[in-house]
Design a protein around this motif. Structure first.
Motif, PDB file in Angstrom:
ATOM      1  N   GLY A  57       0.892  -1.360  -0.038  1.00  0.00           N
ATOM      2  CA  GLY A  57      -0.055   0.048   0.201  1.00  0.00           C
ATOM      3  C   GLY A  57       0.774   1.257  -0.004  1.00  0.00           C
ATOM      4  O   GLY A  57       0.705   2.144   0.988  1.00  0.00           O
ATOM      5  N   GLU A  80       0.003  -1.652  -4.776  1.00  0.00           N
ATOM      6  CA  GLU A  80      -0.970  -0.635  -4.697  1.00  0.00           C
ATOM      7  C   GLU A  80      -1.989  -0.712  -5.689  1.00  0.00           C
ATOM      8  O   GLU A  80      -1.492  -0.689  -7.023  1.00  0.00           O
ATOM      9  CB  GLU A  80      -0.243   0.735  -4.858  1.00  0.00           C
ATOM     10  CG  GLU A  80      -0.950   2.067  -4.580  1.00  0.00           C
ATOM     11  CD  GLU A  80      -2.030   2.028  -3.230  1.00  0.00           C
ATOM     12  OE1 GLU A  80      -1.458   2.334  -2.284  1.00  0.00           O
ATOM     13  OE2 GLU A  80      -3.254   1.970  -3.533  1.00  0.00           O
ATOM     14  N   VAL A 108      -2.555  -6.765  -2.615  1.00  0.00           N
ATOM     15  CA  VAL A 108      -1.330  -7.393  -2.191  1.00  0.00           C
ATOM     16  C   VAL A 108      -1.513  -8.951  -1.591  1.00  0.00           C
ATOM     17  O   VAL A 108      -0.646  -9.717  -1.869  1.00  0.00           O
ATOM     18  CB  VAL A 108      -0.842  -6.708  -1.098  1.00  0.00           C
ATOM     19  CG1 VAL A 108      -1.542  -6.759   0.401  1.00  0.00           C
ATOM     20  CG2 VAL A 108       0.970  -7.213  -0.540  1.00  0.00           C
ATOM     21  N   LEU A 127       2.991   1.139   5.838  1.00  0.00           N
ATOM     22  CA  LEU A 127       3.004   2.613   6.439  1.00  0.00           C
ATOM     23  C   LEU A 127       1.593   3.034   6.443  1.00  0.00           C
ATOM     24  O   LEU A 127       1.052   3.224   5.193  1.00  0.00           O
ATOM     25  CB  LEU A 127       3.879   3.285   5.729  1.00  0.00           C
ATOM     26  CG  LEU A 127       5.365   2.811   5.585  1.00  0.00           C
ATOM     27  CD1 LEU A 127       6.393   3.799   4.845  1.00  0.00           C
ATOM     28  CD2 LEU A 127       5.927   2.500   7.033  1.00  0.00           C
ATOM     29  N   PHE A 128       0.970   3.498   7.402  1.00  0.00           N
ATOM     30  CA  PHE A 128      -0.258   4.062   7.391  1.00  0.00           C
ATOM     31  C   PHE A 128      -1.265   3.438   6.665  1.00  0.00           C
ATOM     32  O   PHE A 128      -2.210   4.059   5.770  1.00  0.00           O
ATOM     33  CB  PHE A 128      -0.260   5.363   7.083  1.00  0.00           C
ATOM     34  CG  PHE A 128       0.986   6.331   7.879  1.00  0.00           C
ATOM     35  CD1 PHE A 128       0.552   6.771   9.080  1.00  0.00           C
ATOM     36  CD2 PHE A 128       2.153   6.088   7.564  1.00  0.00           C
ATOM     37  CE1 PHE A 128       1.556   7.357  10.037  1.00  0.00           C
ATOM     38  CE2 PHE A 128       3.054   6.860   8.314  1.00  0.00           C
ATOM     39  CZ  PHE A 128       2.953   7.387   9.638  1.00  0.00           C
ATOM     40  N   THR A 204       5.416  10.126   5.140  1.00  0.00           N
ATOM     41  CA  THR A 204       4.692   9.796   3.514  1.00  0.00           C
ATOM     42  C   THR A 204       3.522  10.794   3.741  1.00  0.00           C
ATOM     43  O   THR A 204       3.228  11.412   4.712  1.00  0.00           O
ATOM     44  CB  THR A 204       3.973   8.221   3.882  1.00  0.00           C
ATOM     45  OG1 THR A 204       3.026   8.227   5.055  1.00  0.00           O
ATOM     46  CG2 THR A 204       4.951   7.520   3.996  1.00  0.00           C
TER      47      THR A 204
HETATM   48  C1  LIG Z   1      -4.048   5.259   3.955  1.00  0.00           C
HETATM   49  S1  LIG Z   1      -3.421   4.870   2.699  1.00  0.00           S
HETATM   50  C2  LIG Z   1      -1.393   4.843   3.153  1.00  0.00           C
HETATM   51  C3  LIG Z   1      -0.738   5.304   1.889  1.00  0.00           C
HETATM   52  C4  LIG Z   1       0.627   5.332   2.123  1.00  0.00           C
HETATM   53  N1  LIG Z   1       1.494   4.324   2.690  1.00  0.00           N
HETATM   54  C5  LIG Z   1       1.254   6.582   3.094  1.00  0.00           C
HETATM   55  O1  LIG Z   1       1.547   6.320   4.125  1.00  0.00           O
HETATM   56  O2  LIG Z   1       0.853   7.692   2.492  1.00  0.00           O
HETATM   57  C6  LIG Z   1      -3.345   2.997   2.464  1.00  0.00           C
HETATM   58  C7  LIG Z   1      -2.980   2.522   1.080  1.00  0.00           C
HETATM   59  O3  LIG Z   1      -3.212   1.160   1.151  1.00  0.00           O
HETATM   60  C8  LIG Z   1      -3.749   0.802  -0.208  1.00  0.00           C
HETATM   61  N2  LIG Z   1      -4.349  -0.519   0.142  1.00  0.00           N
HETATM   62  C9  LIG Z   1      -5.464  -0.860   0.762  1.00  0.00           C
HETATM   63  N3  LIG Z   1      -5.878  -2.008   0.489  1.00  0.00           N
HETATM   64  C10 LIG Z   1      -4.676  -2.793  -0.211  1.00  0.00           C
HETATM   65  C11 LIG Z   1      -4.523  -4.033  -0.538  1.00  0.00           C
HETATM   66  N4  LIG Z   1      -5.354  -5.292  -0.480  1.00  0.00           N
HETATM   67  N5  LIG Z   1      -3.223  -4.298  -1.112  1.00  0.00           N
HETATM   68  C12 LIG Z   1      -2.334  -3.307  -1.511  1.00  0.00           C
HETATM   69  N6  LIG Z   1      -2.639  -1.890  -0.996  1.00  0.00           N
HETATM   70  C13 LIG Z   1      -3.781  -1.747  -0.333  1.00  0.00           C
HETATM   71  C14 LIG Z   1      -4.667   1.839  -0.335  1.00  0.00           C
HETATM   72  O4  LIG Z   1      -5.018   1.988  -1.888  1.00  0.00           O
HETATM   73  C15 LIG Z   1      -4.043   3.002   0.030  1.00  0.00           C
HETATM   74  O5  LIG Z   1      -3.244   3.766  -1.033  1.00  0.00           O
END
Ligand SMILES: C[S@@+](CC[C@H](N)C(=O)[O-])C[C@H]1O[C@@H](n2cnc3c(N)ncnc32)[C@H](O)[C@@H]1O
Length: 226
Positions: A57, A80, A108, A127-128, A204
Motif C-alpha cells: 500500500g 498498490e 497485495v 505504512l499508515f 509519507t
Molecule cells: C491510508 S493509505 C497510506 C498510503 C501510504 N502508505 C502513505 O503512508 O501515504 C493506505 C493505502 O493502502 C492501499 N491498500 C488498501 N488495501 C490494499 C491491498 N489489499 N493491497 C495493496 N494496497 C492496499 C490503499 O489503496 C492506500 O493507498
C-alpha cells in the motif's frame, strides 16, 4: 486488460481504485511505463542475489521512490491498487530515472498468494495502512494472524518489518497482534512514538495528513525471530 480486471481478482481491496481521471501525460506513463515495470511473480527471479524489499500500500509512492534511490542495488516491489497513487509513483520513477522498482498494481493478498513459500524479502513496509475503525470492518485490516504468518514466512532470517500508523485503535491492534505472535517478531524500537530520522524513514502523504489533523504517529520496527 489490466491486472485490475483479471477474473482471479478477489475482493480484498475495500478502498478506492480511482479518484479522478489521469491527466494525459500521466495516462501515457500508465499505458507505456507501467507495463514495463509491472511485477510478474511467475517470471521474477526470486533467487536474485540483490536485496529484495516489499512495500504494501505505497499510496503516492514517495517512501518507495526515496528508498529505491537510496539503495540502488536493492530491488523494490510496491503493491498498490489505487490508480492515482500508482500514477504518482510512475511520475517519480520517470523524473528520477529509477530502475529498481516493480509495481504490483493490485491487491497485495494476490501477490502474497503467488510469492514462493520461502524467505525472499530482506524488509517489508506497511505504512499508515487503512485503519478500518468500525468494528464490523476490523477483518479488513491488513494486520491479521494469517498475514503476520505469511510476512514472517517471506522474510529472511533477521529481516525487518516496518509498520507505522497514526490511528490509536489500529496501533493497539497492531501491537496486540504482533505481540500475540511473539514467537515470530520482536519489536526493536525503545520509543515507538519517537519519529525515526527522515533520512532513513521519510514522511509519507498520510503521515503528513495525520500530523496536520493533530494525530500522533507510532513507528514500529519488527525483527523476524526464528
Ligand atoms: C491510508 S493509505 C497510506 C498510503 C501510504 N502508505 C502513505 O503512508 O501515504 C493506505 C493505502 O493502502 C492501499 N491498500 C488498501 N488495501 C490494499 C491491498 N489489499 N493491497 C495493496 N494496497 C492496499 C490503499 O489503496 C492506500 O493507498
Amino acid at each position: 486488460m489490466t491486472h485490475l480486471q483479471t477474473e482471479n481478482h478477489h475482493p480484498k481491496v475495500f478502498g478506492r481504485r480511482k479518484a479522478r481521471p489521469l491527466k494525459e501525460q500521466t495516462q501515457e506513463l500508465y499505458d507505456n511505463l507501467l507495463p514495463s515495470i509491472r511485477f510478474n511473480p511467475d517470471s521474477f527471479n526470486w533467487d536474485t542475489q540483490n536485496k529484495l524489499v516489499l512495500e504494501i500500500g505505497f499510496g503516492g509512492g514517495e517512501h518507495l521512490a526515496f528508498q529505491a534511490l537510496q539503495n540502488p542495488n536493492t530491488h523494490f516491489i510496491g503493491a498498490e491498487p489505487f490508480i492515482n497513487g500508482i500514477a504518482s509513483l510512475l511520475k517519480l520513477i520517470e523524473e528520477y530515472n529509477i530502475n529498481n522498482i516493480s509495481i504490483w498494481d493490485d491487491d497485495v493478498h494476490l501477490l502474497l498468494d503467488k510469492a514462493p513459500k520461502k524467505e525472499v524479502f530482506d524488509r517489508a513496509y506497511l505504512l499508515f495502512a487503512d485503519p478500518w475503525p468500525k468494528k464490523r470492518h476490523h477483518n479488513r485490516r491488513f494486520i491479521q494472524k494469517d498475514n503476520i504468518k505469511r510476512i514472517h514466512e517471506l522474510l529472511k532470517p533477521g529481516g525487518h518489518w516496518y509498520i507505522a500508523t497514526d490511528h490509536v485503535t489500529y496501533r493497539e491492534w497492531i501491537l496486540e497482534h504482533l505481540n500475540a505472535s511473539d514467537a515470530l517478531f520482536t519489536q526493536e524500537r525503545s520509543d515507538i512514538y519517537a519519529r525515526p530520522p527522515e533520512a532513513q524513514w521519510p514522511k509519507t502523504r498520510y503521515e503528513e495528513k495525520g500530523a496536520r489533523e493533530g494525530r500522533h504517529s507510532a513507528y514500529m520496527t519488527y525483527k523476524k525471530i526464528n
